[in-house]
Each structure stands twice: as C-alpha cells, then as structure tokens.
Design an enzyme around this catalytic site. Structure first.
Site, short mmCIF file in Angstrom:
data_model
loop_
_atom_site.label_atom_id
_atom_site.label_comp_id
_atom_site.label_asym_id
_atom_site.label_seq_id
_atom_site.Cartn_x
_atom_site.Cartn_y
_atom_site.Cartn_z
N LYS A 202 0.95 -1.19 0.09
CA LYS A 202 -0.09 0.01 -0.10
C LYS A 202 0.91 1.20 -0.07
CE LYS A 202 -4.48 -1.89 1.93
NZ LYS A 202 -5.21 -1.38 0.74
N LYS B 85 -14.07 -7.45 -4.35
CA LYS B 85 -14.35 -7.51 -2.81
C LYS B 85 -15.69 -7.94 -2.68
CE LYS B 85 -10.84 -4.51 -0.91
NZ LYS B 85 -10.10 -3.99 -2.07
#
Length: 346
Positions: free
Chosen positions: A149, A257
């Site tokens: 990230k 997701k």
C-alpha cells in the site's frame, strides 16, 4: 426459519495504515439462520468510509432482513441491492444452511486440503522502518507476490523501498503490486506511474480517486503500468452501468471484494462483463473475519484464476475465530485437521 444478527468488533494485532487512515478495529456483523435442526452463518462486513452501505440505518436494515427472512434468498437479495455487504451475508447464510456443514460452502480440492490458493503478501502503510520489517517478514515467509500500500508517506521513500526489493529480487523472483487507494491526483498520476513502471511492477490499484471516469480512462490508455480498478466498482449496482464503467475506462484489471460489490452474484456479474472485454481480474477479501474469508476463499478456488489472490487477511486480528485456514509458503491452505470455534454455532 429463525434469523438473528450479532455484532462483533475485530481488534487488529497492530494498527494498520491505509491512505484513508489508521485501522485499529473493524466492525462486522453475522446473520445466523436456524431451520429444522440445521444452522447457517453469513458475515456482513463493511469498511467505514469505503463501503457504499456504511450508513446510519445499517443495523436497522439488518434487523429488517432477519425479521423478513421468510421472503427467501432471491427476494431478499433484490430488496438489499443498496446493501451489498448484507447481500453477501444473506448469500453465505443460506448456502451455509443448505450445506453438510455450516462452513463447507463450496466443496472442492481446496476444502479437502489437497490444493491451495496462491495469495499476495500485504504490506501495510507506515514509516520506513515498519514497512521494511513487513517486507522482510513476507519474503522470509515464502511469498512470491507482494502487494504494498502506497500513498501515505513520502512518495520518494516508498519508491526507495520498492527499489530495495528489486535490487535483491528480480521480476522472476517476486511479483510486486502496489495499491494507491486513490492517493494520486489526475495531474501527478502519470508521472508517478512512469517512475513506478521502471521497477517492473505487476500493476497498481486505483491510482486516483473513484468517480473520475474520463481521467481514469485517459490514464489507462497511456499508462506504462497496468491499472486495476478497485474502489471504482463500489456503489455500481446495475448491469448496464457496470458495463458502461468498463467500456469507458477500459482498465487492464479489476479487483473484486464480494462484501463491497454484492457478494457472489455481484462479483460474478463483474467477472462476466470483464471477460467479455478481455479484462483480467482477481478476488480480494475486505478484512472480514475468518467466517467471511472462508466463504470468499472457497468460492475463489472454484473460479480457477491463475493470478495470486488477495486473501491473506485472516491473521490480522487478536480475536478472530479459530478456523482451518492457514497460510504457508505464500498460499492459503484449508487444514482439514483443524476445527472451527464460532459463537452460536454448535
């Protein structure tokens, strides 16, 4: 049939950083079904400030769902279209109720412990020392794909971290993915993509914030680094609009997701549309407990994707439920010798 819902607060082992802030806890809810001596369970997990159904009336909708469970799965899914995480919880709970075991939703070689799912190792945002320690930990754990990230600390520092990995490991040794979570601007994104592309990265997730379709389309057209849409898929409920997003932006990848895009049904629709446009994809959990992760992992295995998936989140919490899911050598395994320990399910 009886349905109830229960809230559970998951506590992170260590604060985990994203471009939207530091995560210390995560709320999740479970739907429990009981019918004719059988039980079923499904997880409804939201991510604060990201999930489209992060709204004040969320628990009220959960209560309504349980009170109207006799409507049946199909009718409930239609009524819950603007609550994708509850849709997914309902799908799981009904499938769980119909299964031989509440946790055996998609029997396969994976649930028999014969095969595993390749996953990426996740590097959370933090200071340079913390991120370096995570990288070392993932590499020593046998991961061949690492996702980092980026966007929370200085970009040059993040670039140096990636360069340090590349100096030691070639593209043939380690696949590197980065996730910007929309941290770049349309004005500076292309320059940053050019600098990142020099490191032989696999892809970058969501370089700019969602809902900037034209700007994202321009980036995808000229990018030297493959772009994967993630947040861009959230809050798009209908097939025609999903098709329009993909046709307009034409990304190299999409990331799904299930808790954020309407469960199995919503994800399968995105996959079908992406396949029609030769857009590749992979599946990622959304920080669910082991209940939701189990449901996602079992389904993901049946899709037979060749890409590493984002399913390595089960060990993040101090108070997760005991489950047969284990990570070894960069892959998620189902250990048939381990049993489940979950409240309310006997």
């Amino acid at each position: 049939m009886k349905a109830t819902h229960h809230k559970h607060i998951l506590n992170f082992k260590r604060p985990s950083g994203t471009s939207r802030g530091i995560l210390k806890q995560k709320e999740t809810w479970f739907i429990y079904l009981e019918s004719e001596g059988k039980q079923g369970i499904g997880e409804c997990g939201i991510l604060r400030s990201l999930s489209i159904d992060d709204v004040p009336e969320y628990e009220e909708k959960l209560r309504w769902t349980c009170e109207n469970i006799e409507l049946g799965e199909e009718a409930l899914l239609q009524e819950l279209i603007e609550f994708p995480s509850i849709q997914f919880g309902v799908e799981q709970a009904f499938r769980s109720l119909r299964s031989q075991s509440p946790y055996l939703l998609h029997p396969s070689a994976f649930t028999e412990g014969k095969e595993a799912i390749d996953i990426n190792g996740l590097i959370w945002m933090g200071d340079e020392t913390f991120m370096k320690s995570q990288i070392k930990e993932k590499l020593s754990a046998g991961f061949s794909c690492i996702k980092m990230k980026i966007g929370a600390i200085d970009f040059d520092t993040e670039l140096k971290l990636l360069q340090s990995i590349r100096r030691e490991y070639s593209v043939n040794d380690i696949e590197l993915r980065v996730d910007a979570n929309g941290a770049f601007t349309p004005e500076n994104a292309l320059e940053k993509l050019k600098r990142l592309s020099e490191l032989d990265l696999h892809s970058i997730e969501q370089p700019i914030k969602q809902n900037q379709w034209q700007e994202m389309a321009k980036l995808c057209e000229v990018t030297p680094l493959p772009i994967a849409l993630d947040e861009e898929l959230i809050g798009i409920f209908h097939s025609e609009e999903k098709k329009k997003v993909l046709e307009t932006i034409q990304p190299q990848y999409i990331i799904l997701k299930p808790s954020l895009v309407g469960g199995y049904r919503g994800s399968n629709e995105w996959i079908s549309l992406a396949n029609n446009q030769q857009i590749d994809w992979w599946i990622t959990s959304a920080l669910e407990s082991n209940i939701g992760l189990n449901a996602i992992a079992q389904w993901t295995y049946t899709l037979q994707s060749k890409l590493p998936q984002g399913l390595g989140t089960g060990s993040l919490y101090t108070n997760n439920f005991e489950a047969p899911l284990i990570i070894e050598n960069g892959a998620l395994h189902y250990n048939t010798k381990k049993s489940w320990e979950v409240p309310y399910i006997k």
